[in-house]
Enzyme design. Structure first.
Site, PDB file in Angstrom:
ATOM      1  N   ALA A  66    -124.691 -55.493-102.292  1.00  0.00           N
ATOM      2  CA  ALA A  66    -123.609 -55.661-101.329  1.00  0.00           C
ATOM      3  C   ALA A  66    -122.314 -55.801-102.130  1.00  0.00           C
ATOM      4  CB  ALA A  66    -123.857 -56.889-100.474  1.00  0.00           C
ATOM      5  N   GLY A 111    -128.551 -56.131-102.370  1.00  0.00           N
ATOM      6  CA  GLY A 111    -128.599 -55.397-101.103  1.00  0.00           C
ATOM      7  C   GLY A 111    -129.093 -53.961-101.277  1.00  0.00           C
ATOM      8  N   GLU A 114    -132.727 -54.237-101.249  1.00  0.00           N
ATOM      9  CA  GLU A 114    -133.100 -54.537 -99.853  1.00  0.00           C
ATOM     10  C   GLU A 114    -133.091 -53.265 -99.009  1.00  0.00           C
ATOM     11  OE1 GLU A 114    -130.155 -57.988 -99.670  1.00  0.00           O
ATOM     12  OE2 GLU A 114    -131.928 -58.844 -98.765  1.00  0.00           O
ATOM     13  N   GLU A 134    -128.927 -62.105-106.846  1.00  0.00           N
ATOM     14  CA  GLU A 134    -128.157 -63.003-105.976  1.00  0.00           C
ATOM     15  C   GLU A 134    -128.046 -64.429-106.520  1.00  0.00           C
ATOM     16  OE1 GLU A 134    -130.082 -60.612-104.887  1.00  0.00           O
ATOM     17  OE2 GLU A 134    -129.337 -59.767-103.014  1.00  0.00           O
TER      18      GLU A 134
HETATM   19  N1  CO8 Z   1    -120.054 -54.976-105.547  1.00  0.00           N
HETATM   20  C1  CO8 Z   1    -118.800 -54.537-105.803  1.00  0.00           C
HETATM   21  N2  CO8 Z   1    -118.489 -53.777-106.877  1.00  0.00           N
HETATM   22  C2  CO8 Z   1    -119.489 -53.456-107.708  1.00  0.00           C
HETATM   23  C3  CO8 Z   1    -120.813 -53.892-107.505  1.00  0.00           C
HETATM   24  C4  CO8 Z   1    -121.076 -54.686-106.353  1.00  0.00           C
HETATM   25  N3  CO8 Z   1    -122.308 -55.105-106.047  1.00  0.00           N
HETATM   26  N4  CO8 Z   1    -121.588 -53.431-108.513  1.00  0.00           N
HETATM   27  C5  CO8 Z   1    -120.765 -52.723-109.310  1.00  0.00           C
HETATM   28  N5  CO8 Z   1    -119.506 -52.746-108.834  1.00  0.00           N
HETATM   29  C6  CO8 Z   1    -118.317 -52.113-109.402  1.00  0.00           C
HETATM   30  C7  CO8 Z   1    -117.788 -52.900-110.596  1.00  0.00           C
HETATM   31  O1  CO8 Z   1    -116.996 -53.981-110.186  1.00  0.00           O
HETATM   32  C8  CO8 Z   1    -116.998 -51.827-111.337  1.00  0.00           C
HETATM   33  O2  CO8 Z   1    -115.757 -51.655-110.685  1.00  0.00           O
HETATM   34  P1  CO8 Z   1    -114.394 -51.578-111.570  1.00  0.00           P
HETATM   35  O3  CO8 Z   1    -114.570 -50.330-112.380  1.00  0.00           O
HETATM   36  O4  CO8 Z   1    -113.316 -51.475-110.534  1.00  0.00           O
HETATM   37  O5  CO8 Z   1    -114.363 -52.802-112.395  1.00  0.00           O
HETATM   38  C9  CO8 Z   1    -117.825 -50.574-111.081  1.00  0.00           C
HETATM   39  O6  CO8 Z   1    -118.638 -50.843-109.953  1.00  0.00           O
HETATM   40  C10 CO8 Z   1    -118.715 -50.212-112.245  1.00  0.00           C
HETATM   41  O7  CO8 Z   1    -119.488 -51.343-112.570  1.00  0.00           O
HETATM   42  P2  CO8 Z   1    -119.617 -51.915-114.072  1.00  0.00           P
HETATM   43  O8  CO8 Z   1    -118.381 -51.630-114.845  1.00  0.00           O
HETATM   44  O9  CO8 Z   1    -120.046 -53.339-113.989  1.00  0.00           O
HETATM   45  O10 CO8 Z   1    -120.791 -50.980-114.633  1.00  0.00           O
HETATM   46  P3  CO8 Z   1    -121.900 -51.347-115.705  1.00  0.00           P
HETATM   47  O11 CO8 Z   1    -122.612 -50.069-116.000  1.00  0.00           O
HETATM   48  O12 CO8 Z   1    -121.320 -52.095-116.852  1.00  0.00           O
HETATM   49  O13 CO8 Z   1    -122.904 -52.358-114.962  1.00  0.00           O
HETATM   50  C11 CO8 Z   1    -124.238 -53.156-113.101  1.00  0.00           C
HETATM   51  C12 CO8 Z   1    -123.642 -51.933-113.848  1.00  0.00           C
HETATM   52  C13 CO8 Z   1    -125.305 -53.818-113.974  1.00  0.00           C
HETATM   53  C14 CO8 Z   1    -124.866 -52.598-111.823  1.00  0.00           C
HETATM   54  C15 CO8 Z   1    -123.111 -54.168-112.788  1.00  0.00           C
HETATM   55  O14 CO8 Z   1    -122.054 -53.480-112.136  1.00  0.00           O
HETATM   56  C16 CO8 Z   1    -123.535 -55.293-111.886  1.00  0.00           C
HETATM   57  O15 CO8 Z   1    -124.153 -56.237-112.360  1.00  0.00           O
HETATM   58  N6  CO8 Z   1    -123.205 -55.226-110.575  1.00  0.00           N
HETATM   59  C17 CO8 Z   1    -123.477 -56.267-109.616  1.00  0.00           C
HETATM   60  C18 CO8 Z   1    -124.932 -56.308-109.252  1.00  0.00           C
HETATM   61  C19 CO8 Z   1    -125.215 -57.441-108.272  1.00  0.00           C
HETATM   62  O16 CO8 Z   1    -125.039 -58.600-108.583  1.00  0.00           O
HETATM   63  N7  CO8 Z   1    -125.687 -57.074-107.080  1.00  0.00           N
HETATM   64  C20 CO8 Z   1    -126.037 -58.017-106.054  1.00  0.00           C
HETATM   65  C21 CO8 Z   1    -124.877 -58.304-105.175  1.00  0.00           C
HETATM   66  S1  CO8 Z   1    -125.235 -59.599-104.032  1.00  0.00           S
HETATM   67  C22 CO8 Z   1    -126.045 -58.818-102.790  1.00  0.00           C
HETATM   68  O17 CO8 Z   1    -126.330 -57.646-102.842  1.00  0.00           O
HETATM   69  C23 CO8 Z   1    -126.407 -59.682-101.644  1.00  0.00           C
HETATM   70  C24 CO8 Z   1    -126.985 -58.861-100.462  1.00  0.00           C
HETATM   71  C25 CO8 Z   1    -127.158 -59.720 -99.267  1.00  0.00           C
HETATM   72  C26 CO8 Z   1    -125.846 -60.067 -98.600  1.00  0.00           C
HETATM   73  C27 CO8 Z   1    -126.009 -61.026 -97.481  1.00  0.00           C
HETATM   74  C28 CO8 Z   1    -124.744 -61.283 -96.688  1.00  0.00           C
HETATM   75  C29 CO8 Z   1    -123.893 -62.377 -97.156  1.00  0.00           C
END
Ligand code: CO8
Length: 260
Positions: A66, A111, A114, A134
């Site tokens: 998400a 998400g 999910e 999460e």
């Molecule tokens: N949300 C928003 N932006 C994201 C997300 C995300 N989940 N994942 C990646 N991005 C963005 C980054 O911010 C970045 O943007 P920018 O270039 O503007 O800085 C771009 O995508 C590229 O990402 P990275 O530079 O971080 O790329 P890497 O190759 O270094 O890393 C990863 C890739 C490992 C995927 C890393 O981006 C990461 O860890 N992302 C987050 C993963 C995460 O924590 N996901 C879980 C989110 S929580 C969730 O899903 C809860 C669901 C339930 C919700 C319930 C309602 C409240």
């Protein structure tokens, strides 16, 4: 309907639905979730669509979760509403009568995992990575992931993933039963479409009923599930596909199904 964040292409009964925001790793924000809900709703009503492959654009991510930026500004009530919105999408994917394969081409996190778990089964690239990060953000999965994962692979392995927030590779995800089959990255989409085409070529009313009985049956007692299965089995004998399928077998010819 036009979509800002989705690409949709249908060929011979197989629709490929691609989440197309690779700049943010196809993260699920409110708009993407809303578009996905409308897309699945419309695909379910479209008779030319027999099976669906869901994937993410680019070679890095299926969906990296998400949208953390959007969620970071939410209060309790808004996050509850956001979770409910996501869960409605996940439930719709389970309830539509067409089979949905998640073709996981990269990260399937939070998400994103999910979303993949809401599909009927998962194929993945050998480079895919899976996890529920999460807890590293101070929250828990909120789009039904705890429930779907524990039902799919049992609470032991689900607990380990959810409580640690660690990522696992594709091989482990397959060994744990999250993924049905792994493919080379360049083969994933073609192989997913091939399986979707196989499901599109058989009795599609039967496939829809089979999905219904499995999705709903797993939450029933065994006896109720048996009863439900028998009732849908009976209903299928009022369809053209049943007459065609059995007739073609007896006449030693290939069945031509109409989906009626
Ligand atoms: N949300 C928003 N932006 C994201 C997300 C995300 N989940 N994942 C990646 N991005 C963005 C980054 O911010 C970045 O943007 P920018 O270039 O503007 O800085 C771009 O995508 C590229 O990402 P990275 O530079 O971080 O790329 P890497 O190759 O270094 O890393 C990863 C890739 C490992 C995927 C890393 O981006 C990461 O860890 N992302 C987050 C993963 C995460 O924590 N996901 C879980 C989110 S929580 C969730 O899903 C809860 C669901 C339930 C919700 C319930 C309602 C409240």
């Amino acid at each position: 309907m036009e979509f800002k964040n989705l690409l949709i292409e249908t060929t011979e009964g197989v629709t490929t639905l691609t989440i197309n925001s690779p700049r943010t790793m196809n993260a699920l924000n409110s708009e993407v979730i809303q578009e996905l809900e409308c897309a699945f709703y419309e695909l379910n009503l479209d008779d030319s669509v027999k099976a669906i492959v869901l994937t993410g654009a680019g070679d890095k991510a299926f969906v990296a979760g998400a949208d953390i930026k959007e969620m970071s500004a939410m209060n309790s009530c808004q996050s509850h509403q956001f979770a409910a919105k996501g869960q409605r999408l996940m439930m719709l994917i389970k309830k539509i009568k067409k089979p949905v394969i998640a073709a996981v081409n990269g990260y399937a996190l939070g998400g994103g995992l999910e979303l993949a778990l809401a599909c009927d089964f998962i194929y993945a690239s050998q480079k895919a990575r899976f996890g529920f990060p999460e807890v590293t953000l101070g929250v828990i999965p909120g789009f039904g992931g705890t429930q779907n994962l524990a039902r799919l692979i049992g609470p032991g392995k689900a607990n380990e993933l959810v409580f640690t927030g660690k990522m696992i590779n594709a091989e482990k995800a397959a060994a744990w039963g999250i993924v049905n089959e792994l493919f080379a990255p360049e083969e994933l989409l073609a192989k997913s479409r091939e399986t979707a085409a196989a499901m599109a070529a058989v009795g599609t009313v039967a496939v829809g009923y089979a999905k219904d009985v499995i999705v709903n049956g797993v939450n029933m007692t065994l006896e109720d599930g048996f009863r439900y299965e028998a009732s849908l089995f009976g209903v299928l004998f009022s369809t053209e596909d049943q007459k065609e399928g059995m007739g073609a077998f007896l006449e030693k010819r290939k069945a031509v199904f109409t989906g009626k």
